[in-house]
Design an enzyme around this catalytic site. Sequence first.
Site, PDB file in Angstrom:
ATOM      1  N   ALA A  54      -1.845  71.377  78.675  1.00 32.22           N
ATOM      2  CA  ALA A  54      -1.961  72.969  78.404  1.00 32.22           C
ATOM      3  C   ALA A  54      -3.604  73.112  77.875  1.00 32.22           C
ATOM      4  O   ALA A  54      -3.602  73.555  78.389  1.00 32.22           O
ATOM      5  CB  ALA A  54      -0.821  73.627  77.920  1.00 32.22           C
ATOM      6  N   VAL A  55      -3.136  72.397  76.945  1.00 30.12           N
ATOM      7  CA  VAL A  55      -5.003  73.054  76.467  1.00 30.12           C
ATOM      8  C   VAL A  55      -5.964  71.819  76.769  1.00 30.12           C
ATOM      9  O   VAL A  55      -7.206  72.852  77.271  1.00 30.12           O
ATOM     10  CB  VAL A  55      -4.971  72.039  74.586  1.00 30.12           C
ATOM     11  CG1 VAL A  55      -6.202  71.501  74.365  1.00 30.12           C
ATOM     12  CG2 VAL A  55      -3.495  72.315  73.626  1.00 30.12           C
ATOM     13  N   ARG A  96      -6.073  71.305  80.393  1.00 32.81           N
ATOM     14  CA  ARG A  96      -6.540  72.450  81.491  1.00 32.81           C
ATOM     15  C   ARG A  96      -6.949  73.418  81.424  1.00 32.81           C
ATOM     16  O   ARG A  96      -7.659  74.555  81.504  1.00 32.81           O
ATOM     17  CB  ARG A  96      -5.531  72.360  82.475  1.00 32.81           C
ATOM     18  CG  ARG A  96      -5.015  71.181  82.516  1.00 32.81           C
ATOM     19  CD  ARG A  96      -4.365  70.554  84.054  1.00 32.81           C
ATOM     20  NE  ARG A  96      -3.847  69.045  84.605  1.00 32.81           N
ATOM     21  CZ  ARG A  96      -2.639  68.838  85.432  1.00 32.81           C
ATOM     22  NH1 ARG A  96      -1.928  69.520  85.855  1.00 32.81           N
ATOM     23  NH2 ARG A  96      -3.435  68.168  86.055  1.00 32.81           N
ATOM     24  N   ASP A 116      11.361  68.133  63.936  1.00 31.80           N
ATOM     25  CA  ASP A 116      12.987  69.031  62.735  1.00 31.80           C
ATOM     26  C   ASP A 116      13.665  69.791  63.110  1.00 31.80           C
ATOM     27  O   ASP A 116      14.165  71.191  62.295  1.00 31.80           O
ATOM     28  CB  ASP A 116      12.395  68.626  61.365  1.00 31.80           C
ATOM     29  CG  ASP A 116      12.200  66.293  61.635  1.00 31.80           C
ATOM     30  OD1 ASP A 116      13.008  66.272  62.125  1.00 31.80           O
ATOM     31  OD2 ASP A 116      10.953  65.982  59.934  1.00 31.80           O
ATOM     32  N   HIS A 150      40.930  62.652  65.921  1.00 31.01           N
ATOM     33  CA  HIS A 150      39.831  61.395  65.889  1.00 31.01           C
ATOM     34  C   HIS A 150      39.464  62.620  65.135  1.00 31.01           C
ATOM     35  O   HIS A 150      39.173  63.782  65.836  1.00 31.01           O
ATOM     36  CB  HIS A 150      39.848  61.472  67.660  1.00 31.01           C
ATOM     37  CG  HIS A 150      39.713  62.368  68.318  1.00 31.01           C
ATOM     38  ND1 HIS A 150      40.846  62.097  68.988  1.00 31.01           N
ATOM     39  CD2 HIS A 150      38.798  63.077  68.608  1.00 31.01           C
ATOM     40  CE1 HIS A 150      40.216  63.624  70.000  1.00 31.01           C
ATOM     41  NE2 HIS A 150      39.393  63.992  69.889  1.00 31.01           N
ATOM     42  N   HIS A 175      16.217  56.652  65.938  1.00 30.47           N
ATOM     43  CA  HIS A 175      14.641  57.320  66.458  1.00 30.47           C
ATOM     44  C   HIS A 175      15.273  57.738  68.249  1.00 30.47           C
ATOM     45  O   HIS A 175      14.105  58.118  69.112  1.00 30.47           O
ATOM     46  CB  HIS A 175      13.403  55.730  66.351  1.00 30.47           C
ATOM     47  CG  HIS A 175      12.481  56.305  65.133  1.00 30.47           C
ATOM     48  ND1 HIS A 175      13.369  55.231  63.770  1.00 30.47           N
ATOM     49  CD2 HIS A 175      12.097  56.713  64.948  1.00 30.47           C
ATOM     50  CE1 HIS A 175      13.014  55.968  63.241  1.00 30.47           C
ATOM     51  NE2 HIS A 175      11.791  56.370  63.552  1.00 30.47           N
TER      52      HIS A 175
HETATM   53  O1  F6P Z   1       9.731  64.082  61.060  1.00 33.35           O
HETATM   54  C1  F6P Z   1      10.255  63.907  62.516  1.00 33.35           C
HETATM   55  C2  F6P Z   1      10.691  62.231  61.489  1.00 33.35           C
HETATM   56  O2  F6P Z   1      11.323  61.943  62.835  1.00 33.35           O
HETATM   57  C3  F6P Z   1      11.843  63.271  60.597  1.00 33.35           C
HETATM   58  O3  F6P Z   1      13.471  63.563  61.139  1.00 33.35           O
HETATM   59  C4  F6P Z   1      12.628  61.553  60.167  1.00 33.35           C
HETATM   60  O4  F6P Z   1      12.946  61.445  59.076  1.00 33.35           O
HETATM   61  C5  F6P Z   1      11.055  60.662  60.252  1.00 33.35           C
HETATM   62  O5  F6P Z   1      10.117  61.515  61.109  1.00 33.35           O
HETATM   63  C6  F6P Z   1      10.851  59.254  60.351  1.00 33.35           C
HETATM   64  O6  F6P Z   1       9.668  58.964  60.723  1.00 33.35           O
HETATM   65  P1  F6P Z   1       9.348  57.303  61.121  1.00 33.35           P
HETATM   66  O7  F6P Z   1       9.345  57.848  62.101  1.00 33.35           O
HETATM   67  O8  F6P Z   1       7.961  57.626  60.570  1.00 33.35           O
HETATM   68  O9  F6P Z   1      10.322  56.520  60.239  1.00 33.35           O
END
Ligand code: F6P
Length: 338
Positions: free
Chosen positions: A22-23, A25, A127, A216, A268
Amino acid sequence: MKTIGVLTSGGDSQGMNNAIRAVVRTALANGIRVMGIKKGYTGLITGEIEEMTATSVSDILNRGGTFLQTARCPEFKEEAGILKAVETCKKFGIDGIAVIGGDGSFRGARDLSLHGIPCVAMPGTIDNDIVCSDYTIGFDTAVNVVIDMVDRLRDTCMSHDRCSVVQIMGKNAGWVTLESSIATGATCTLVPEVKFDFHKDVIGRIEQGKKMGKNHFIVLVSEGIFFDVKSNVNYTYVKEKGLNSAEKFAKMIQQTTGVESRETILGHVQRGGSPTYRDRVVATEMGHYAAELLYKGISNRVVVMKDNKIIDIDILEALQMEKPFDIKRYDMANQINI
Ligand code: F6P
Ligand code: ADP
């Protein structure tokens, strides 16, 4: 302003690509050149920068991550690092920068602004912990990932009469945990912002569930919680990253209730995957808004969401605000989820 740069910084989040697109374009449509800066503030120091065309950002709107890549750049926190970045901006003719990242990245944007490179920042983090904004790009997708994972865990928990303790990201904030809990009906919701009594709020709730015929359980634990396993019954919370708390909770729950318990650290996976409708649209709106501010010559602002509207506020003011946790919402989750 003739040329602007765009970068993503800190942890990546789903929707960052939509904001970049968006930035780029919006700026191009208004006659402004755009330079893509690679790997956050690192690219400003190393000069990893390339000119963007409208097609540079084709086919990225459905992809998680950030095609410009991102980084944490300690060097940029030092005066020498910022001075190098300012030199790079001069070399590439960059008059202003759109920054997408968390509050650390906002501090970087503030410092660049104070050194004469006008910046506009957008909140990008799963977050949802940016104090000045009701919403951060990536949050919705991350919560949806957690919901999908917890639903899967519920299936297998049910088959085995087990308790599943799930550790959720969010650094020191419990927003991802709280919203996921409301959506998945977790028996216990443990977040760094709310003090809890392990026996009453964890064991007590599981025992009460057992009496009602439940066999559970799902316990959601924010990664920012620290559980004091030595004192056995004690708990505490610290405003720093907890250490594998899901494992400790699972052990304690199994020992105390006899319910077989397993921990899952989602990690992640919460940061990946195709952005949801909400993240795509909010990121596009914020990117458009940020580019408009820059080409109109308005800078040192943060683009935020307030009461479902995209607005901008002063970057220095933004960094001083406080975002209280939504205790009413937390209580609602605990009342409805058994
Ligand atoms: O700020 C986003 C975040 O995924 C947090 O939820 C988590 O504590 C941190 O980054 C993890 O960081 P990294 O990707 O450096 O392990
Ligand atoms: P996030 O932006 O997701 O909060 P970080 O806190 O890691 O992630 O910050 C991202 C980057 O922003 C850092 O690696 C650093 O380059 C820059 N940054 C963070 N804090 C500051 C600060 N106080 N001053 C200048 N730059 C900062």
